[in-house]
Design an enzyme around this catalytic site. Structure first.
Site, mmCIF file in Angstrom:
data_model
loop_
_atom_site.group_PDB
_atom_site.id
_atom_site.type_symbol
_atom_site.label_atom_id
_atom_site.label_comp_id
_atom_site.label_asym_id
_atom_site.label_seq_id
_atom_site.Cartn_x
_atom_site.Cartn_y
_atom_site.Cartn_z
ATOM 1 N N ARG A 180 93.932 62.306 37.107
ATOM 2 C CA ARG A 180 93.630 62.844 35.770
ATOM 3 C C ARG A 180 93.651 61.631 34.853
ATOM 4 O O ARG A 180 94.697 61.010 34.667
ATOM 5 C CB ARG A 180 94.670 63.873 35.350
ATOM 6 N N HIS A 216 85.788 68.644 34.316
ATOM 7 C CA HIS A 216 87.002 69.241 34.905
ATOM 8 C C HIS A 216 86.564 70.180 36.044
ATOM 9 O O HIS A 216 86.709 71.398 35.943
ATOM 10 C CB HIS A 216 87.760 69.994 33.816
ATOM 11 N N GLN A 230 88.930 72.921 37.685
ATOM 12 C CA GLN A 230 89.119 74.109 36.848
ATOM 13 C C GLN A 230 87.983 75.102 37.056
ATOM 14 O O GLN A 230 88.202 76.307 37.242
ATOM 15 C CB GLN A 230 89.172 73.685 35.370
ATOM 16 N N ASP A 266 88.022 77.143 25.251
ATOM 17 C CA ASP A 266 89.026 76.113 25.544
ATOM 18 C C ASP A 266 89.676 75.743 24.212
ATOM 19 O O ASP A 266 89.182 76.133 23.148
ATOM 20 C CB ASP A 266 88.325 74.893 26.188
ATOM 21 N N CYS A 321 90.875 77.957 30.342
ATOM 22 C CA CYS A 321 91.537 77.104 31.339
ATOM 23 C C CYS A 321 93.028 76.950 31.066
ATOM 24 O O CYS A 321 93.789 76.646 31.966
ATOM 25 C CB CYS A 321 90.857 75.736 31.390
ATOM 26 N N ARG A 362 93.698 78.419 40.496
ATOM 27 C CA ARG A 362 93.689 76.958 40.609
ATOM 28 C C ARG A 362 94.301 76.540 41.951
ATOM 29 O O ARG A 362 93.811 75.627 42.616
ATOM 30 C CB ARG A 362 94.491 76.311 39.462
#
Ligand code: CP
Ligand code: NVA
Length: 303
Positions: free
Chosen positions: A103, A130, A133, A221, A259, A287
């Site tokens: 990340r 991402h 996700q 988001d 997310c 996830r």
């Protein structure tokens, strides 16, 4: 090398195979049946340049469930944090590990790691995308609506890293994606052009209520992503809040996804995220299962 850098690197069949495998793993796990252990004897690293709750814990648990050993590395505690290059880090870690997730602040760091590592590299979020996700999000769409292709998904707010992976998913998996973003927060033009070139039905909107009409999924988001703390984002994003009025425009069986982390009464009202159309807890749990499939693809020769 089996990297997992972005959804656009995969075909529909490959993504579906990973989703199928993740769903099968989930079924076995929940039924208390024997779980495949394709990471048995393997050590998998996770480098974090930014905070994480879901990615960190679901990867760590997922690696363990697949029989592997997770090793969490905070970039600040590594020589990386003192200026050691990502290419040198990649070469050194390749001698110890069987794979690594990162990340990172900048997408280029991910690409440099993948270029110099002699092991699979997974994108655990960059400033650009991402993909882990959105694999969980696709799994959730399949869980709830039984299909992905032909669905209408409306994105609300910032055309950010998560939105980019949704755009790639729409182009590969064949669903309509409407992006309602304030002026100046549209997704990168190159990825929209790439998706349209592949025949994707991607439209940009200024009016969220209009974009939500008949949608099967409404997704948003945070308004202020990690590293985006400057500026007038809250004022600019306010007309793009997902609230009851927006959900009423969507299909009657529409779901709300996010997310997470979420800030209630900013990008989404409590009535929506805590309401009956919200799929966010299932999405967060997915996830774990989606990532196990990605790990098994990258490191276990599965899918
Ligand atoms: N959705 C997500 O990636 O959450 P974390 O930042 O907690 O990992
Ligand atoms: N867009 C958000 C996602 C967090 C999981 C961020 O980058 O902070």
């Amino acid at each position: 090398m089996r990297h997992f850098l972005d959804l656009k690197d995969f075909t529909k069949d490959q993504l579906n195979a990973m989703l199928d495998y993740g769903i099968a793993l989930r079924q076995n796990y929940k039924a208390g049946k024997a779980h495949d252990t394709p990471l048995s004897g393997k050590h998998f690293g996770m480098i974090f340049e930014k905070q994480s709750t879901r990615t960190r814990v679901s990867f760590e648990v997922g690696i363990s469930q697949l029989g592997g050993t997770p090793i969490v590395l905070s970039a600040n505690d590594m020589q990386l944090g003192r200026g050691e290059s990502i290419s040198d880090t990649a070469k050194v870690l390749s001698g110890y590990l069987d794979g690594v997730m990162i990340r990172c602040l900048f997408h280029q760091t991910l690409m440099d790691l993948a270029q110099h590592a002699d092991m699979p590299v997974i994108n655990g979020l960059t400033d650009r995308s991402h993909p882990c996700q959105v694999m969980a999000d696709l799994m959730t769409m399949r869980d709830v609506h039984g299909l992905i292709e032909g669905q209408i998904v409306t994105w609300a707010g910032d055309g950010n890293n998560v939105a980019v992976s949704w755009i790639e998913a729409a182009a590969i998996m064949g669903f309509e994606l409407r992006l309602a973003c304030p002026q100046g927060y549209e997704p990168p033009a190159d990825i929209v052009a790439w998706a349209r070139d592949k025949g994707a039905e991607i439209t940009l909107h200024q009016d969220l209520a209009e974009a939500a009409k008949g949608a099967h999924v409404i997704v948003t988001d945070v308004w202020i992503s990690m590293g985006d703390e400057e500026g007038t984002r809250v004022q600019d994003m306010t007309p793009f809040q997902v609230n009851d009025a927006v959900m009423e425009k969507a299909a009657p069986d529409a779901i709300f996804m996010h997310c997470l982390p979420a800030i209630r009464e900013m990008e989404v009202t409590a009535s929506v995220i805590d309401g009956k159309q919200s799929a966010v807890w299932q999405e967060a749990e997915n996830r774990l299962h989606a990532q196990k499939a990605i790990l098994a693809y990258c490191c276990g020769g599965v899918c």
